[in-house]
Scaffold this motif. Structure first.
Motif, mmCIF file in Angstrom:
data_model
loop_
_atom_site.group_PDB
_atom_site.id
_atom_site.type_symbol
_atom_site.label_atom_id
_atom_site.label_comp_id
_atom_site.label_asym_id
_atom_site.label_seq_id
_atom_site.Cartn_x
_atom_site.Cartn_y
_atom_site.Cartn_z
ATOM 1 N N LEU A 91 0.473 -1.467 0.524
ATOM 2 C CA LEU A 91 -0.032 0.098 -0.288
ATOM 3 C C LEU A 91 0.696 1.298 -0.504
ATOM 4 O O LEU A 91 0.342 2.534 0.262
ATOM 5 C CB LEU A 91 -1.100 -0.228 1.298
ATOM 6 C CG LEU A 91 -2.001 -1.207 0.973
ATOM 7 C CD1 LEU A 91 -3.059 -1.769 2.449
ATOM 8 C CD2 LEU A 91 -3.209 -1.070 0.033
ATOM 9 N N SER A 92 2.203 1.334 0.065
ATOM 10 C CA SER A 92 3.325 2.430 0.142
ATOM 11 C C SER A 92 2.602 3.424 -0.953
ATOM 12 O O SER A 92 3.066 4.308 -0.690
ATOM 13 C CB SER A 92 3.930 2.110 -0.143
ATOM 14 O OG SER A 92 4.485 1.159 -1.791
ATOM 15 N N LYS A 93 1.891 3.174 -2.264
ATOM 16 C CA LYS A 93 1.604 4.203 -3.556
ATOM 17 C C LYS A 93 0.667 5.227 -2.142
ATOM 18 O O LYS A 93 0.242 6.025 -2.995
ATOM 19 C CB LYS A 93 0.867 4.042 -4.786
ATOM 20 C CG LYS A 93 -0.192 2.340 -4.319
ATOM 21 C CD LYS A 93 -0.699 2.026 -5.548
ATOM 22 C CE LYS A 93 -1.844 1.285 -5.563
ATOM 23 N NZ LYS A 93 -2.546 0.977 -6.925
ATOM 24 N N TYR A 94 0.019 4.424 -1.897
ATOM 25 C CA TYR A 94 -1.102 5.472 -0.744
ATOM 26 C C TYR A 94 -0.800 6.607 0.646
ATOM 27 O O TYR A 94 1.035 6.595 0.774
ATOM 28 C CB TYR A 94 -1.995 4.746 -0.016
ATOM 29 C CG TYR A 94 -3.232 4.010 -1.079
ATOM 30 C CD1 TYR A 94 -4.693 4.843 -1.578
ATOM 31 C CD2 TYR A 94 -3.051 2.197 -1.300
ATOM 32 C CE1 TYR A 94 -4.815 3.622 -2.641
ATOM 33 C CE2 TYR A 94 -3.085 1.484 -2.496
ATOM 34 C CZ TYR A 94 -4.304 2.507 -2.390
ATOM 35 O OH TYR A 94 -4.678 1.346 -3.856
ATOM 36 N N SER A 95 -1.205 7.575 1.090
ATOM 37 C CA SER A 95 -0.573 7.887 2.090
ATOM 38 C C SER A 95 -0.749 7.372 3.089
ATOM 39 O O SER A 95 -0.959 6.446 3.450
ATOM 40 C CB SER A 95 -1.945 9.484 2.118
ATOM 41 O OG SER A 95 -2.493 9.157 2.020
ATOM 42 N N THR A 96 0.337 7.413 4.063
ATOM 43 C CA THR A 96 0.224 6.667 5.556
ATOM 44 C C THR A 96 -1.033 6.653 6.024
ATOM 45 O O THR A 96 -1.656 5.426 6.405
ATOM 46 C CB THR A 96 1.280 7.537 6.132
ATOM 47 O OG1 THR A 96 2.150 7.885 5.452
ATOM 48 C CG2 THR A 96 1.385 6.837 8.050
ATOM 49 N N LEU A 97 -1.776 7.709 6.209
ATOM 50 C CA LEU A 97 -3.687 7.645 6.574
ATOM 51 C C LEU A 97 -4.636 6.853 5.825
ATOM 52 O O LEU A 97 -4.976 5.823 6.873
ATOM 53 C CB LEU A 97 -4.202 9.278 6.442
ATOM 54 C CG LEU A 97 -5.956 8.844 7.067
ATOM 55 C CD1 LEU A 97 -5.797 8.510 8.519
ATOM 56 C CD2 LEU A 97 -6.147 10.123 6.897
ATOM 57 N N GLU A 98 -4.055 6.913 4.436
ATOM 58 C CA GLU A 98 -5.064 5.566 3.984
ATOM 59 C C GLU A 98 -4.664 4.052 3.894
ATOM 60 O O GLU A 98 -5.444 3.065 3.628
ATOM 61 C CB GLU A 98 -4.954 6.068 2.311
ATOM 62 C CG GLU A 98 -5.945 7.634 1.662
ATOM 63 C CD GLU A 98 -6.830 7.322 2.724
ATOM 64 O OE1 GLU A 98 -7.920 6.749 2.317
ATOM 65 O OE2 GLU A 98 -7.860 8.147 3.260
ATOM 66 N N ALA A 99 -3.268 4.000 4.100
ATOM 67 C CA ALA A 99 -2.927 2.356 3.930
ATOM 68 C C ALA A 99 -2.677 2.486 5.267
ATOM 69 O O ALA A 99 -3.264 1.201 5.512
ATOM 70 C CB ALA A 99 -1.071 3.141 3.363
#
Length: 394
Positions: free
Chosen positions: A165-173
């Motif tokens: 999930l690294s392509k997402y922001s920390t919050l979204e991940a």
């Protein structure tokens, strides 16, 4: 004891409950290592408040354990409360994905702990009732091993998920990890509902006036547990220590997986060993290891010291999260196993909350080192008091 078929030398019920705990702890530990960072970096909660919230979360479940242990004794119903508790915890973990502030976060973590409070004493009573006489340490050790293997798998799964999930922001991940964590928890609930057998109904309620809790020696043991709990810092403090030394969240997950691996693989042999020797002496040694672990965390400044601290922490947890339950189960009469085991959990829970509050205050007012030194002092005191507890036979 209910006559059951066996697998790996333990009853089928204990084996299934071990699988359930593996799945549930995998679910819990997928999110547990990211919760401290989520709390401090995403929700922007301060150090004292963070320590207080983590302590409250650790403590609250135990406040319900004696109540639901007693209820499960009274109605001879274990399975219903086990299933209900696991269901509430599963829902609460997935719902963390939708939190927007610390109050919503706290509410769901409290719901998770309430679920744990509902299920733990009935589940431990069910394990005790499904065990051979004189083999409670083996059963509880196996269950703790499976529970903690889930805790090993959880952070490793989390590492994989965070990389994916690294392509997402920390919050979204983080939110996606919260949602995915509900899947193994749901599988565990299904196993309880469909496969686990309730043995509590088959135990006659008798010898009403005789309770292990009337023993002065056992009350002294509960005082020891209270003192030990005052030195029981949340796992979050160990991850904050790794962060203080400059390690990333992914590296911290590796340390946490190491701790849980030691915890898992030590719990079963320690449980078996405690059946052969004195459970009291094993518990006493556990507080000694706890003292060394806290001191090592306090003074760790490099990788070897930090690794040693996590190893000692794993050994300490393998002893103190396993043997006291077996000790209490051995002493409890059939009609009160849920109540007596619940009393242990409740005393522990009442005192583990101020432990993290005090540690959080020491961290903010002085440094993280002093939080660990305080924990070492309490564990050492518990060890000294445990020496004064007389050996009892069930």
């Amino acid at each position: 004891m209910n006559k059951e078929k066996k697998i790996l030398g333990i009853s089928w019920n204990v084996f299934l409950l071990g699988i359930v705990s593996f799945l549930n702890d995998m679910s819990s530990e997928m999110i547990a290592p990211i919760v401290p960072t989520y709390l401090t970096d995403i929700l922007r909660v301060g150090k004292v408040m963070s320590g207080s919230i983590m302590g409250l979360i650790e403590s609250l479940s135990s406040l319900f354990k004696v109540l639901f242990g007693y209820i499960s004794d009274r109605f001879r119903e274990r399975k219903f409360f086990v299933a209900l508790g696991y269901t509430l915890s599963t829902i609460s973990k997935g719902a963390l994905a939708f939190t927007r502030g610390w109050l919503g976060f706290l509410s769901l973590r409290v719901l998770d702990r309430v679920g744990k409070g509902i299920r733990t004493a009935p589940r431990d009573a069910l394990i005790a009732e499904s065990s051979e006489k004189g083999k409670s340490g083996k059963s509880f050790g196996f269950h703790r091993m499976m529970d903690t293997l889930g805790a090993v798998a959880g952070p490793l799964v989390a590492i994989g998920l965070l990389a994916w999930l690294s392509k997402y922001s920390t919050l979204e991940a983080y939110r996606r990890v919260f949602l995915i964590s509900a899947i193994p928890g749901l599988l565990g609930v299904l196993i309880v509902l469909l496969l686990v057998k309730d043995t509590g109904k088959e135990v006659k309620k008798k010898i009403k006036g005789i309770s292990a809790l009337k023993s002065r020696n056992l009350r002294l043991f509960l005082v020891v547990i209270a003192i030990g709990a005052l030195g029981r810092y949340s796992y979050a403090f160990t991850l904050w220590k790794a962060e203080e030394l400059g390690y990333s969240i992914v590296q911290s997950l590796g340390f946490y997986a190491l701790f849980n691996a030691i915890y898992a693989f030590a719990a079963y042999p320690i449980g078996v060993y405690s059946d052969r020797v004195s459970k009291k002496s094993v518990i006493t040694a556990g507080f000694g290891v706890a003292t060394l672990a806290a001191l090592t965390f306090a003074y760790a400044k490099d990788l070897p010291m930090l690794l040693l601290a996590f190893v000692l922490y794993g050994l300490y947890m393998a002893i103190e999260d396993t043997i006291p339950r077996a000790y209490m189960a051995d002493l409890a009469k059939d009609f009160e196993k849920g109540t007596v085991i619940g009393a242990y959990h409740t005393v522990f829970g009442v005192f583990v909350f101020p432990a993290s509050v005090i540690a959080g205050w020491l961290w903010q007012s002085f440094s993280l080192k002093y939080a660990f030194l305080y924990a070492a002092l309490m564990s050492f005191l518990a060890m000294l008091l445990m020496i004064g507890v007389k050996e009892e036979k069930s």
